[in-house]
Each structure stands twice: as structure tokens, then as C-alpha cells.
Design an enzyme around this catalytic site. Sequence first.
Site, mmCIF file in Angstrom:
data_model
loop_
_atom_site.group_PDB
_atom_site.id
_atom_site.type_symbol
_atom_site.label_atom_id
_atom_site.label_comp_id
_atom_site.label_asym_id
_atom_site.label_seq_id
_atom_site.Cartn_x
_atom_site.Cartn_y
_atom_site.Cartn_z
ATOM 1 N N TYR A 114 0.851 -1.192 0.000
ATOM 2 C CA TYR A 114 0.000 0.000 0.000
ATOM 3 C C TYR A 114 0.881 1.234 0.000
ATOM 4 C CZ TYR A 114 -4.984 -0.630 0.109
ATOM 5 O OH TYR A 114 -6.278 -0.846 -0.263
ATOM 6 N N GLU B 40 -0.482 4.777 -0.604
ATOM 7 C CA GLU B 40 -1.296 5.968 -0.907
ATOM 8 C C GLU B 40 -0.439 7.212 -0.746
ATOM 9 O OE1 GLU B 40 -4.923 5.886 1.340
ATOM 10 O OE2 GLU B 40 -5.628 4.108 0.288
ATOM 11 N N ASP C 84 -5.761 12.687 -26.194
ATOM 12 C CA ASP C 84 -5.820 11.295 -25.738
ATOM 13 C C ASP C 84 -5.057 10.474 -26.773
ATOM 14 O OD1 ASP C 84 -6.441 8.682 -25.221
ATOM 15 O OD2 ASP C 84 -8.577 9.050 -24.845
ATOM 16 N N THR D 88 -2.986 5.120 -22.375
ATOM 17 C CA THR D 88 -2.856 3.824 -21.733
ATOM 18 C C THR D 88 -1.427 3.347 -22.000
ATOM 19 O OG1 THR D 88 -3.707 2.827 -23.745
ATOM 20 C CG2 THR D 88 -5.269 3.126 -21.949
ATOM 21 N N LYS E 26 -1.444 -0.525 -25.290
ATOM 22 C CA LYS E 26 -1.771 -0.619 -26.719
ATOM 23 C C LYS E 26 -0.455 -0.603 -27.499
ATOM 24 C CE LYS E 26 -6.413 1.282 -26.131
ATOM 25 N NZ LYS E 26 -6.547 2.068 -24.909
ATOM 26 N N ARG F 190 -1.430 -3.348 -18.575
ATOM 27 C CA ARG F 190 -2.752 -2.728 -18.725
ATOM 28 C C ARG F 190 -2.867 -1.606 -17.696
ATOM 29 N NH1 ARG F 190 -7.330 -4.101 -21.584
ATOM 30 N NH2 ARG F 190 -5.856 -5.470 -22.606
HETATM 31 N N1 DSN Z 1 -11.577 -0.016 -25.777
HETATM 32 C C1 DSN Z 1 -10.388 0.578 -26.342
HETATM 33 C C2 DSN Z 1 -10.291 0.320 -27.802
HETATM 34 O O1 DSN Z 1 -10.561 -0.786 -28.201
HETATM 35 O O2 DSN Z 1 -9.899 1.195 -28.560
HETATM 36 C C3 DSN Z 1 -10.255 2.007 -26.051
HETATM 37 O O3 DSN Z 1 -10.407 2.212 -24.691
#
Ligand code: DSN
Length: 433
Positions: free
Chosen positions: A63, A65, A209, A235, A238, A244
Amino acid sequence: MAVTEHSLQALRTAGLADVDPEIAGLLGKELARQRSQVELIASENFTWPSILEAVGSVATNKYAEGYPGKRYYGGCEVVDEIETIAIERAKRLFGAEHANVQPNAGSATNMTVYMAMLQPGDPILALRLDHGGHLTHGHRVNFSGKLYDVKHYGVSRETMRVDYDEVLALAKEHRPKMIVCGGSAYPRTVEAHRFREIADEVGALLLCDMAHFSGLVAAGEHPSPVPHCDFVTSTTHKTLAGPRSGFVLCREEYAAAIDKTVFPGLQGGPLMHAIAAKAACFGIAMTQAFRDYQRQVRANADALAAGLIANGREVLTGGTDTHLVQVDLRNARWTGKDAEERLEQVNMTANRNTVPFDERPPTVASGVRLGTPAMTMRGFGTEDFTEVAAIIADLLSEEGGDVAALAGRTDALLAKHPLYPGFQGWPTYVTTG
Ligand code: DSN
């Protein structure tokens, strides 16, 4: 099937397969599934084994925080070092003034920026979901659409690209406090410098984004939005090929507001194992091997688009500047749903996606979104993607192709490039029975 009974003493050292054969079996099955399909979901990737190790590490126990040096728990000296490294690497990788590496997912990153800078009811201008945006860019079923007064821009009917004159006109009309650029199904370059000019003209903050294309940005394969934006969210799983998770970059003047919004505003204890994995992910993204990987992701996307077009299929905007290709099925015999299902029959995974000006509902859709990050990670080159394109083009032709023969061709491609050879699907700590 129940968890196998172990003594308390045995549980302290037993591995997953021993304790819970049901879940271990399913994880093995998931690995087998990943190995046996051409993964074309543009938002997915096969992360590095080193990242899987970090995600499965003892940092999950801690933990912490707060932030490095300012925690609400004892024993944080090691995780402080980990988080500091993650922050410094994120800043260096993207040339950002400030990074917060605690958000657990992409939605949390956008929520953070909105909550830090806006009040409920404030106006936002963002790309429509069905033109390539994202749920968290103000869709009515999402918190962003419920909390804020969101107006959307779209792409031009002629070019299927963002029409910057329309964005400017809408910005002048609606006077947004924040403009959002980027999205999850826009195959072309996000021209953040043009959004900056528009934001400046109407006095709006600018958020990009870059969740989909952050790996390309890190490798110099897509122009960086960072110099032009007040906030950049992403994120890590990707194109960036990490765990993730998510992170927020911002200008120094907004650092305190962003940090306070992530914690204590939105989240409690950060996932320190994910932060360790993010640190490693950012480190890998600074290497030449990563830049080589991203160059191949781009080359493969071009080969995929070109192959589809050469074989008679329609591709939105006639190609791509990124890792993703949108097949336009508005004039085809098959819907997006059909395409997704037919792809499964030839051992390929993708997702149906609306295309701009789609007359079908999202559950059916007239497009299928394809991406190259995962199979490039597996070793596919441009020749392999040319073959993938030929298989898909035949499958989505008027006649529909010979499904069994096409599946055989997919399997031949998969056999050339094994995934995680010799790997069981999760890190193991147990060295003796
Ligand atoms: N769900 C994701 C996508 O497939 O692009 C984006 O958050």
C-alpha cells in the site's frame, strides 16, 4: 472444480497450478487461444515477458497511498524508488514537464483531467465516438457525457478526416473550456498543433488522448502532441506494449491539480506492481529495439491497407498514418458484425466498428477495425500482412471465399511466428513441487 485443499503451511509456497487447477487451466487455455489466432484488435498487444514478470511481482503487496516521499504508509522506500523511476522515464520518453503514473486505466486518465480542470456542466468539444473518438470523450452513456456539456466535431464526409475548419467553427460557437483530440478509431495523424491554434483562438485548454498511438509517438513514428497540449493522456498496453494501465502528462502549472485529482480525488492505493511494469515499459520504449518495432508496426499497417485495397476492399481514408486500418463495409455484402464473425472462422480476431456516417447501429456497424501492434510483436513483417490482407479481402468479398482454405492460410502464418515459446502463461515462483 474447487480449489485444492492445502494446509496453511503448504499454501504459503504452493503455485497456482497446484492450488487452483481450474484457473491455471483457464489461463493456459487463454494462452493457447492467443497463440492460435491472428490478433488484429487495434487496442491489444502481446506485452513483453519482462512486463508480465513485473505485473506478477511482490509490489502488488504494498500500500502506498500518496506520492514518493509523501506516503500515508510506512515501508514505502522501495516503491518510492520504483515510482520515481517510472515518473522520470515517462517525462524523458515524451519530453513532458510532469507525469502522473498512478491511473489504473485510460478512462481514469481522462476522468482525472476533466475533474482537475472542469466543473460539472462545463463545455467540452471532442471527436464523436462513431467518427473515431472514445466513450470518455463525452458519449452520453459515459460519465463524461453525463457530467459535462459536450459538443462533438466529426470528420468530413468527403475526406473522412478531421475538418479543422469545422472544429474552429464549432469552437467559436460553443466556447469549450476544453478541446479533446485523439481517439480510438481514427487512422490518420492527430494534428495537435492545429488543435492548439484553435484552442488558443477560443481560450480553451487542450487535451490529447494518445492512448492508441503513444507507442508510435515514443518512437518518433507519429508527431508528438506533448509540445502542443496542456494535457496528454494514454494507456500503456496498446502500441506502447506495456501493462494494462494509464498515465497522464501535463504542463508543470497543472501538476499539483492533476496529482491531487488522481489521489486522493479518484483513486486510493496505487497498483505498485503495475507502476513497476510501467517503469520497465517506458525504459524499453527508449531503446532502439522498440523504435524498430514501431517502425515495423507502421510498415505493416501500410501493407495491410494496401493489400486490402489491391484486393478490392474499401479502406477508410484510403490508408493509414498509424497502426490501425478501418475497413469500410458500407458498400459490401457483409456488415461489421458479419466480418467480425467471419474473421473468427479463419482464426483472426478483430472488432466490428462503426464508420463515420454509418447507418447501422454500433452492435452491427459497417466497419471492422484492424491493427498491427500485436502481430508485429509476434514477428509478422510486411509480407505476412500482405497475406493477412489477401485472406481478409477474400473472406469479405461478395462470394465470401473458401473459409476452410483461408483458415489454413492463417494457420500457416501463425506457425511461422510462435508466441511466447516455452512459456506457460504466467510468472511462476515455485521451483520445487
Ligand atoms: N476499448 C479501447 C479500444 O478498443 O480502442 C479504447 O479504450
